[in-house]
Design an enzyme around this catalytic site. Structure first.
Site, PDB file in Angstrom:
ATOM      1  N   LEU A 163       0.855  -1.176   0.000  1.00  0.00           N
ATOM      2  CA  LEU A 163       0.000   0.000   0.000  1.00  0.00           C
ATOM      3  C   LEU A 163       0.898   1.237   0.000  1.00  0.00           C
ATOM      4  O   LEU A 163       2.095   1.145   0.257  1.00  0.00           O
ATOM      5  CB  LEU A 163      -0.906   0.006   1.226  1.00  0.00           C
ATOM      6  CG  LEU A 163      -1.893  -1.161   1.331  1.00  0.00           C
ATOM      7  CD1 LEU A 163      -2.593  -1.138   2.687  1.00  0.00           C
ATOM      8  CD2 LEU A 163      -2.914  -1.117   0.198  1.00  0.00           C
ATOM      9  N   ALA A 164       0.296   2.392  -0.259  1.00  0.00           N
ATOM     10  CA  ALA A 164       1.111   3.611  -0.291  1.00  0.00           C
ATOM     11  C   ALA A 164       1.891   3.772   1.007  1.00  0.00           C
ATOM     12  O   ALA A 164       3.065   4.140   0.990  1.00  0.00           O
ATOM     13  CB  ALA A 164       0.224   4.830  -0.539  1.00  0.00           C
ATOM     14  N   GLU A 165       1.246   3.511   2.148  1.00  0.00           N
ATOM     15  CA  GLU A 165       1.940   3.579   3.433  1.00  0.00           C
ATOM     16  C   GLU A 165       1.460   2.495   4.382  1.00  0.00           C
ATOM     17  O   GLU A 165       0.267   2.140   4.376  1.00  0.00           O
ATOM     18  CB  GLU A 165       1.737   4.937   4.114  1.00  0.00           C
ATOM     19  CG  GLU A 165       2.915   5.886   3.997  1.00  0.00           C
ATOM     20  CD  GLU A 165       2.836   6.733   2.747  1.00  0.00           C
ATOM     21  OE1 GLU A 165       3.851   7.330   2.379  1.00  0.00           O
ATOM     22  OE2 GLU A 165       1.751   6.801   2.154  1.00  0.00           O
ATOM     23  N   THR A 166       2.411   2.014   5.172  1.00  0.00           N
ATOM     24  CA  THR A 166       2.099   1.216   6.347  1.00  0.00           C
ATOM     25  C   THR A 166       2.515   2.029   7.561  1.00  0.00           C
ATOM     26  O   THR A 166       3.644   2.524   7.628  1.00  0.00           O
ATOM     27  CB  THR A 166       2.834  -0.125   6.331  1.00  0.00           C
ATOM     28  OG1 THR A 166       2.374  -0.919   5.226  1.00  0.00           O
ATOM     29  CG2 THR A 166       2.599  -0.890   7.621  1.00  0.00           C
TER      30      THR A 166
ATOM     31  N   HIS B  44      -2.632  10.407   5.596  1.00  0.00           N
ATOM     32  CA  HIS B  44      -3.737   9.448   5.606  1.00  0.00           C
ATOM     33  C   HIS B  44      -3.479   8.278   6.547  1.00  0.00           C
ATOM     34  O   HIS B  44      -4.407   7.781   7.203  1.00  0.00           O
ATOM     35  CB  HIS B  44      -4.033   8.951   4.184  1.00  0.00           C
ATOM     36  CG  HIS B  44      -3.172   7.839   3.701  1.00  0.00           C
ATOM     37  ND1 HIS B  44      -1.906   8.038   3.204  1.00  0.00           N
ATOM     38  CD2 HIS B  44      -3.397   6.500   3.639  1.00  0.00           C
ATOM     39  CE1 HIS B  44      -1.397   6.873   2.859  1.00  0.00           C
ATOM     40  NE2 HIS B  44      -2.268   5.919   3.106  1.00  0.00           N
TER      41      HIS B  44
END
Length: 272
Positions: A44-47, A84
Site C-alpha cells: 500500500l502507499a503507506e504502512t 492518511h
C-alpha cells in the site's frame, strides 16, 4: 511472532474509496529491515507502525491524552510525514484501544501530531504547514506531465498549478520520465465544486499515484488559502479511488478533516 494488521481507508466514508493504509501496532520496534519488508508485502502507499513506548527525544507529551510513537513506510522507504496513515492509525486507536478518548497524540519524524475525533465521527488531523517557494518549471517534468503549468512551486513536494480541474482530472503523465524530486509531484487547480483539486505522483518512493495525500495538503493549504483569501477550504483528490478533505489553515498548522472506513482486520505471522 504475531502482529495485528488493520487496513483502513482514510478520507472516505465508503468502501473501495479514499486512501488505504495498513496500521500495525507493535509491542516494541522490530528491525527497520523487517518494517520495510512488511510495508513492501502490504504493498500500500503507506504502512503505519506504532508503539506505546516513546523514545527519549519525544520529551514530555504535549497533553494528557494517549500518546504513541508512529512511523510510516512506503513499499520502498520510510517517509517523514504521512497524513492518511496517521488518520487511519488514530481511527484504529480511538475505536479499538482507547474508545473512551477523543484525542490521540503521535510522536513522529515531523514532531508531535494530534488527531481529534468529532461528535460526528470525523477525524481532524493537525499537521505542520509546509512552505513553498516559486520555482521555474523543470522542462523534463513538464514534458512528462504533458501539460503547460500556470506556475510551479518547490518545497517538500513540487507543486504544479494547472488552469482547470479538467486538466488535473484528465492528466496521464509518463511516470517513467519523471525527473528525480525530493518526494513527489502535486498537480492542482481550482475546483468546479470544491475550492481546489489535486493529484499526487511519487514514483521515486514507490507510489506511482497516491489516492489521497494528507501531507500534500499541508503544503497546498497555505497556497490556496492565500490564493482564495480564506483559511477554511474544501478539497478533493481526483485519483481513481478519490477522496474528500476539509482543510483549515491556523497560523503555522493545517487541520485536515475526513472520515475513515475499515476494510479488514488480520494477523501477520513472522518466523522469529
Amino acid at each position: 511472532m504475531e502482529v495485528l494488521l488493520h487496513q483502513i481507508d482514510a478520507f472516505t466514508d465508503a468502501p473501495f474509496s479514499g486512501n488505504p493504509a495498513a496500521v500495525m501496532p507493535l509491542p516494541t520496534w522490530l528491525p527497520d529491515t523487517v518494517l520495510q519488508q512488511l510495508a513492501e508485502e502490504n504493498n500500500l502507499a503507506e504502512t503505519a507502525f506504532y508503539t506505546s513506548r516513546l523514545p527519549p527525544e519525544a520529551g514530555v507529551p504535549p497533553g494528557s491524552w494517549p500518546a504513541y510513537h508512529l512511523r510510516w513506510f512506503t513499499p520502498m522507504t520510510e517517509v517523514v510525514m504521512c497524513g492518511h496513515a496517521t488518520l487511519a492509525a488514530a481511527a484504529h486507536i480511538l475505536c479499538d484501544i482507547q474508545p473512551g478518548e477523543d484525542r490521540v497524540g503521535f510522536f513522529t519524524h515531523s514532531g508531535w501530531l494530534r488527531v481529534d475525533r468529532t461528535d460526528d465521527d470525523e477525524y481532524v488531523l493537525d499537521l505542520p504547514a509546509v512552505a513553498s517557494v516559486p520555482a521555474e518549471p523543470d522542462a523534463a517534468l513538464v514534458a512528462a506531465l504533458g501539460v503547460e503549468p500556470v506556475r510551479v512551486y518547490s518545497g517538500a513536494d513540487v507543486v504544479v498549478v494547472l488552469d482547470s480541474e479538467r486538466q488535473v482530472r484528465e492528466l496521464a503523465p509518463a511516470l517513467s520520465a519523471f525527473p528525480k524530486v525530493q518526494r513527489g509531484v502535486v498537480v492542482t487547480a481550482r475546483g468546479d465544486e470544491v475550492d481546489f483539486v489535486s493529484r499526487f505522483f511519487a514514483p521515486g518512493v514507490g507510489v506511482p499515484e497516491d489516492p489521497v495525500t494528507g501531507s500534500a495538503h499541508a503544503q497546498l493549504a497555505p497556497l490556496w488559502s492565500a490564493e482564495l483569501g480564506r483559511s477554511r477550504l474544501t478539497a478533493r483528490q481526483l485519483s481513481r479511488r478519490g477522496g474528500s478533505l476539509g482543510v483549515e489553515l491556523v497560523e503555522d498548522r493545517v487541520l485536515l478533516t475526513g472520515r475513515c472506513h475499515r476494510y479488514l482486520d488480520g494477523v501477520v505471522t513472522l518466523d522469529f
